[in-house]
Design a protein around this motif. Structure first.
Motif, mmCIF file in Angstrom:
data_model
loop_
_atom_site.group_PDB
_atom_site.id
_atom_site.type_symbol
_atom_site.label_atom_id
_atom_site.label_comp_id
_atom_site.label_asym_id
_atom_site.label_seq_id
_atom_site.Cartn_x
_atom_site.Cartn_y
_atom_site.Cartn_z
ATOM 1 N N THR A 237 -108.112 19.241 60.807
ATOM 2 C CA THR A 237 -108.234 19.684 59.417
ATOM 3 C C THR A 237 -109.567 19.173 58.886
ATOM 4 O O THR A 237 -110.349 18.579 59.634
ATOM 5 N N PHE A 238 -109.851 19.401 57.607
ATOM 6 C CA PHE A 238 -111.089 18.898 57.001
ATOM 7 C C PHE A 238 -111.030 17.367 57.010
ATOM 8 O O PHE A 238 -110.038 16.781 56.577
ATOM 9 N N GLU A 239 -112.111 16.743 57.491
ATOM 10 C CA GLU A 239 -112.012 15.323 57.848
ATOM 11 C C GLU A 239 -112.243 14.320 56.731
ATOM 12 O O GLU A 239 -112.030 13.122 56.950
ATOM 13 N N ASN B 174 -106.623 26.187 55.672
ATOM 14 C CA ASN B 174 -107.093 25.033 56.431
ATOM 15 C C ASN B 174 -108.511 25.251 56.950
ATOM 16 O O ASN B 174 -108.847 26.323 57.441
ATOM 17 N N ASN B 175 -109.322 24.230 56.816
ATOM 18 C CA ASN B 175 -110.607 24.178 57.490
ATOM 19 C C ASN B 175 -110.418 23.253 58.698
ATOM 20 O O ASN B 175 -109.987 22.114 58.500
ATOM 21 N N PRO B 176 -110.621 23.666 59.930
ATOM 22 C CA PRO B 176 -111.459 24.783 60.361
ATOM 23 C C PRO B 176 -110.725 26.059 60.800
ATOM 24 O O PRO B 176 -111.385 26.992 61.250
ATOM 25 N N CYS C 8 -117.969 14.584 42.053
ATOM 26 C CA CYS C 8 -119.240 15.009 42.661
ATOM 27 C C CYS C 8 -118.856 15.800 43.916
ATOM 28 O O CYS C 8 -118.770 15.262 45.015
ATOM 29 N N GLY C 9 -118.558 17.075 43.714
ATOM 30 C CA GLY C 9 -117.912 17.875 44.753
ATOM 31 C C GLY C 9 -116.458 17.449 44.846
ATOM 32 O O GLY C 9 -116.074 16.399 44.294
ATOM 33 N N SER C 10 -115.650 18.264 45.541
ATOM 34 C CA SER C 10 -114.266 17.806 45.717
ATOM 35 C C SER C 10 -114.236 16.636 46.691
ATOM 36 O O SER C 10 -113.251 15.913 46.784
ATOM 37 N N GLU D 228 -107.478 23.027 47.991
ATOM 38 C CA GLU D 228 -107.577 24.496 47.888
ATOM 39 C C GLU D 228 -109.029 24.939 47.739
ATOM 40 O O GLU D 228 -109.349 25.830 46.950
ATOM 41 N N ALA D 229 -109.918 24.320 48.532
ATOM 42 C CA ALA D 229 -111.343 24.672 48.453
ATOM 43 C C ALA D 229 -111.555 26.173 48.687
ATOM 44 O O ALA D 229 -112.453 26.780 48.111
ATOM 45 N N TYR D 230 -110.708 26.785 49.546
ATOM 46 C CA TYR D 230 -110.895 28.197 49.920
ATOM 47 C C TYR D 230 -109.865 29.114 49.266
ATOM 48 O O TYR D 230 -109.643 30.237 49.738
ATOM 49 N N TYR D 231 -109.242 28.628 48.216
ATOM 50 C CA TYR D 231 -108.179 29.370 47.526
ATOM 51 C C TYR D 231 -108.568 30.836 47.274
ATOM 52 O O TYR D 231 -107.795 31.758 47.511
HETATM 53 C C1 LIG Z 1 -111.397 22.019 52.853
HETATM 54 C C2 LIG Z 1 -112.580 21.424 52.192
HETATM 55 N N1 LIG Z 1 -112.389 20.570 51.190
HETATM 56 C C3 LIG Z 1 -113.404 20.007 50.546
HETATM 57 C C4 LIG Z 1 -114.704 20.288 50.912
HETATM 58 C C5 LIG Z 1 -115.802 19.577 50.199
HETATM 59 O O1 LIG Z 1 -116.424 20.402 49.340
HETATM 60 P P1 LIG Z 1 -117.328 19.887 48.146
HETATM 61 O O2 LIG Z 1 -117.450 18.410 48.222
HETATM 62 O O3 LIG Z 1 -118.618 20.579 48.335
HETATM 63 O O4 LIG Z 1 -116.588 20.319 46.929
HETATM 64 C C6 LIG Z 1 -114.970 21.187 51.946
HETATM 65 C C7 LIG Z 1 -116.337 21.505 52.337
HETATM 66 O O5 LIG Z 1 -116.635 22.265 53.196
HETATM 67 C C8 LIG Z 1 -113.867 21.763 52.617
HETATM 68 O O6 LIG Z 1 -114.022 22.585 53.637
#
Ligand SMILES: Cc1ncc(COP(=O)(O)O)c(C=O)c1O
Length: 381
Positions: A127-129, A175-177, A101-103, A204-207
């Motif tokens: 990084t993404f938390e 990397n996010n952010p 359900c989303g990554s 790799e959400a932003y691949y």
């Molecule tokens: C790096 C990263 N991973 C995972 C997600 C989660 O994404 P989702 O659950 O919508 O797939 C995000 C959402 O912004 C993200 O920035």
């Protein structure tokens, strides 16, 4: 005293310690919990969640509009079809793919399967938390490794921090952010150096937004390093953040361990149909990439003209150094109905802005020039 008595005592000690830690730790809700977020005002320009403003492929829109014939059935068929399509895309077997359900659900399953109070998670800071949030719920320790001076993962330091206690090593690439990448070669050295007992999660959400030739997916490392899994999502380039679908690619064993943590029937039939046609619509992916990367390039050129410091980005967002705490700056944008941010504790002077459509991004820049006129930005730099 027998060895059995000793090990029973040791076991009781560990259980008692874990329970004490669990009850002593304050309850801190996951940072990214949707129920905790401020509502977005109607009609606002939304540049805060790294969403894709162009939305789903026209074929996916048609599939979503026409979902009533499948709404009353469990989604088994489409579920299997999406897994098969992904297996084909990555040249792996169905057993190597997991849908979430989303990554975010994938990241939660990672923690649930590989962490406990005796294990830690090694990650960059910031990084993404999500992985860190869920680790906290499980009372696992986080081992934060500061980014390098150029705001990239410090992979040698992260590898050195991984021990037999490490359950998960999380690499967000891009990397996010910060929008920065680690290169293919840096990642190759990292997977070699991390103990095989730790699960390496490459998010790799932003691949699809990365265009640096030194960048490539970690999927290639999976056959030789079965402790590597890659997380991807339909939320970004496919424009389906509200639909909630993500997935993991990995070796059979870790994927099976993660599968045990998922909610049964965690796919939505309409979303799965939309995902299936999205996967086949390469034109939409290419068009979103060209438009968003084009606007990113335009924005970065304008920021450079203004001499505003920013971190060169390989994702659909950019971090600007405002030279001052961004909390009031975010509020000033909100007053203009432009939603940006959020503030990252480890980088309080940096403002993250998502790349919107060209007109949305132009409205951001116009507001920025009002809120922080160029001369003061130069002085701050
Ligand atoms: C790096 C990263 N991973 C995972 C997600 C989660 O994404 P989702 O659950 O919508 O797939 C995000 C959402 O912004 C993200 O920035």
């Amino acid at each position: 005293m027998t060895a059995a008595t000793n090990s029973r005592r040791e076991f009781s000690r560990i259980v008692a310690q874990s329970l004490a830690a669990a009850f002593a730790a304050p309850h801190v809700p996951p940072l990214l919990d949707a129920a905790q977020r401020k509502p977005t005002p109607a009609g606002a320009v939304r540049l805060n969640f790294n969403e894709n403003p162009y939305g789903p492929s026209p074929k996916a829109r048609a599939a979503l509009a026409d979902c009533s014939p499948i709404a009353n059935r469990y989604p088994d068929e489409a579920y299997g079809q999406v897994i098969a399509a992904l297996a084909q895309k990555y040249n792996v077997r169905s057993e190597n793919i997991l849908l979430g359900c989303g990554s975010t659900e994938i990241l939660r399953a990672v923690d649930d399967a590989f962490l406990d109070p005796s294990k830690n998670v090694v990650a960059a800071a910031p990084t993404f938390e999500a992985v860190l949030d869920y680790a906290r719920v499980l009372h696992s320790n986080a081992v934060p490794i500061p980014l390098t001076v150029d705001h990239r993962h410090d992979l040698p330091k992260m590898a050195a921090a991984c021990t037999s206690k490490t359950g998960v090593a999380y690499v967000c690439n891009p990397n996010n952010p910060t929008g920065t990448i680690v290169t293919r070669d840096e990642l190759a050295a990292f997977v070699q150096a991390v103990p095989p007992s730790a699960l390496i999660v490459v998010d790799e959400a932003y691949y699809d937004f990365a265009d640096d030739p030194r960048y490539s997916s970690a999927v290639e490392f999976i056959p030789a390093h079965p402790n590597v899994i890659v997380a991807r999502t339909f939320s970004k380039i496919y424009g389906m953040a509200g639909m909630r679908l993500g997935y993991a690619i990995g070796a059979k064993e870790p994927i099976a361990r993660l599968r045990e943590q998922l909610v049964q029937d965690n796919g939505n039939a309409a979303v799965l149909q939309a995902a299936l046609v999205s996967l086949a619509d390469n034109d939409h992916v290419a068009s979103c990439r060209a438009q968003l990367n084009g606007t990113r390039q335009w924005l970065c050129a304008e920021l450079t003209k203004d001499s505003r410091p920013f971190i060169p980005a390989q994702a659909n967002f950019v971090m600007l150094d405002m030279g001052t705490d961004v909390k009031p700056v975010i509020e000033q944008f909100r007053a203009r109905n432009i939603i940006v941010g959020r503030r990252f504790a480890a980088m309080p002077n940096f403002l993250r802005v998502t790349i919107g459509t060209q007109p949305e991004t132009e409205s951001f820049l116009a507001a920025l020039r009002e809120i922080a006129p160029v001369r003061s930005a130069r002085a701050a730099a």
